[in-house]
Design a protein around this motif. Structure first.
Motif, PDB file in Angstrom:
ATOM      1  N   PRO A   1      47.000  41.200  22.930  1.00  8.77           N
ATOM      2  CA  PRO A   1      45.896  41.663  23.573  1.00  8.77           C
ATOM      3  C   PRO A   1      45.969  42.001  25.114  1.00  8.77           C
ATOM      4  CG  PRO A   1      45.725  39.614  23.417  1.00  8.77           C
ATOM      5  CD  PRO A   1      46.946  40.057  22.430  1.00  8.77           C
ATOM      6  N   ALA A   2      45.479  42.989  25.635  1.00  7.21           N
ATOM      7  CA  ALA A   2      45.568  43.467  26.882  1.00  7.21           C
ATOM      8  C   ALA A   2      44.559  42.551  27.731  1.00  7.21           C
ATOM      9  CB  ALA A   2      45.651  44.939  27.181  1.00  7.21           C
ATOM     10  N   ILE A   3      44.826  41.564  28.192  1.00  6.74           N
ATOM     11  CA  ILE A   3      43.782  40.882  28.959  1.00  6.74           C
ATOM     12  C   ILE A   3      44.401  40.543  30.501  1.00  6.74           C
ATOM     13  CG2 ILE A   3      42.764  39.727  27.066  1.00  6.74           C
ATOM     14  CD1 ILE A   3      44.179  37.225  27.833  1.00  6.74           C
ATOM     15  N   SER A   4      43.753  40.350  31.483  1.00  7.37           N
ATOM     16  CA  SER A   4      44.067  40.043  32.862  1.00  7.37           C
ATOM     17  C   SER A   4      43.508  38.895  33.085  1.00  7.37           C
ATOM     18  CB  SER A   4      43.817  41.173  33.684  1.00  7.37           C
ATOM     19  OG  SER A   4      44.076  40.817  35.251  1.00  7.37           O
ATOM     20  N   CYS A   5      44.171  37.818  33.300  1.00 11.64           N
ATOM     21  CA  CYS A   5      43.450  36.449  33.748  1.00 11.64           C
ATOM     22  C   CYS A   5      43.183  36.654  35.189  1.00 11.64           C
ATOM     23  CB  CYS A   5      44.667  35.468  33.714  1.00 11.64           C
ATOM     24  SG  CYS A   5      44.792  34.754  32.006  1.00 11.64           S
ATOM     25  N   ALA A   6      43.552  37.581  35.930  1.00 13.28           N
ATOM     26  CA  ALA A   6      43.044  37.709  37.325  1.00 13.28           C
ATOM     27  C   ALA A   6      41.788  38.502  37.235  1.00 13.28           C
ATOM     28  CB  ALA A   6      43.954  38.714  38.326  1.00 13.28           C
ATOM     29  N   ASP A   7      41.572  39.625  36.362  1.00 16.03           N
ATOM     30  CA  ASP A   7      40.189  40.048  36.110  1.00 16.03           C
ATOM     31  C   ASP A   7      39.316  38.856  35.666  1.00 16.03           C
ATOM     32  OD1 ASP A   7      40.947  42.530  37.164  1.00 16.03           O
ATOM     33  OD2 ASP A   7      41.472  43.519  35.344  1.00 16.03           O
ATOM     34  N   ILE A   8      39.708  38.216  34.573  1.00 20.72           N
ATOM     35  CA  ILE A   8      38.707  37.150  33.972  1.00 20.72           C
ATOM     36  C   ILE A   8      38.205  36.222  34.806  1.00 20.72           C
ATOM     37  CG2 ILE A   8      38.715  35.312  32.328  1.00 20.72           C
ATOM     38  CD1 ILE A   8      40.717  37.080  30.528  1.00 20.72           C
ATOM     39  N   TYR A   9      39.288  35.901  35.704  1.00 23.65           N
ATOM     40  CA  TYR A   9      38.939  34.684  36.712  1.00 23.65           C
ATOM     41  C   TYR A   9      37.863  35.648  37.685  1.00 23.65           C
ATOM     42  CZ  TYR A   9      38.875  31.859  40.871  1.00 23.65           C
ATOM     43  OH  TYR A   9      38.651  31.018  41.901  1.00 23.65           O
TER      44      TYR A   9
END
Length: 195
Positions: free
Chosen positions: A26-34
């Protein structure tokens, strides 16, 4: 996003198990989620090493605590993962690996979304070649020789976070995040899922 995240995760795990595909995960970004959910998240302060071709993964947590013994981890990954993330508290030990390539492959084949280890792995080059994701503090050649009982399903505390079984884990190259509930990824900027 074409599918819900849960449907994508289940479909990706099934395809990977059936075909051995080395998709990107999955293409997730923890920075964007944060940025979107900072008030609801714990951010682990430990600096993990990312292993495996899937540099990002997420799912509900299954917890296990062990010290310099891989057998409790083996017991977990032998069971169906059902898209969960196995979180292993190895008490930060870098002396003995609690997961090697065979256990990582077993976890991949049994449908675990990924593994986060507060401790060390073995066979890091082999794990790195897998269509799977593992976060660990480091690597070593040593393995444990004496089996212990471990502790399953309990609360874990390390790196300024607390993780309970069923909490949601989001991990990428930058960070490991913990949420008490599943996040709505449709609200996250750039949360498209890789296919």
């Amino acid at each position: 996003m074409k599918n819900s995240e849960g449907n994508f995760r289940a479909a990706t795990s099934a395809v990977s198990r059936a075909t051995g595909a080395s998709g990107p995960g999955p293409a997730i970004s923890c920075a964007d989620i944060y940025d979107t959910f900072h008030a609801e998240l714990g951010v682990c302060s430990l600096q993990f090493r990312s292993l495996g071709k899937w540099e990002a993964f997420f799912g509900p947590a299954e917890t296990v605590a062990t010290f310099e013994d891989h057998t409790p981890v083996l017991k977990c990954v032998s069971a169906a993962g059902n898209g969960r993330v196995l979180v292993v508290d190895g008490r930060g030990s870098l002396t003995t690996g609690v997961m090697g390539d065979r256990l990582a492959e077993m976890a991949r084949m049994n449908g675990w979304a990924g593994v986060v280890i507060n401790g060390a792995v073995r066979d890091s080059a082999a794990i790195d070649a897998m269509a799977f994701g593992v976060k660990a503090l480091g690597a070593t050649a040593r393995r444990g020789w004496q089996a212990t009982s471990g502790r399953f399903g309990g609360q874990l505390r390390f790196g300024d976070i607390t993780i309970d079984r069923g909490d949601w884990i989001y991990a990428d190259r930058d960070a490991v995040l913990v949420s008490k509930s599943e996040l709505d990824m449709a609200l996250v900027k750039g949360a498209a899922v890789a296919e």
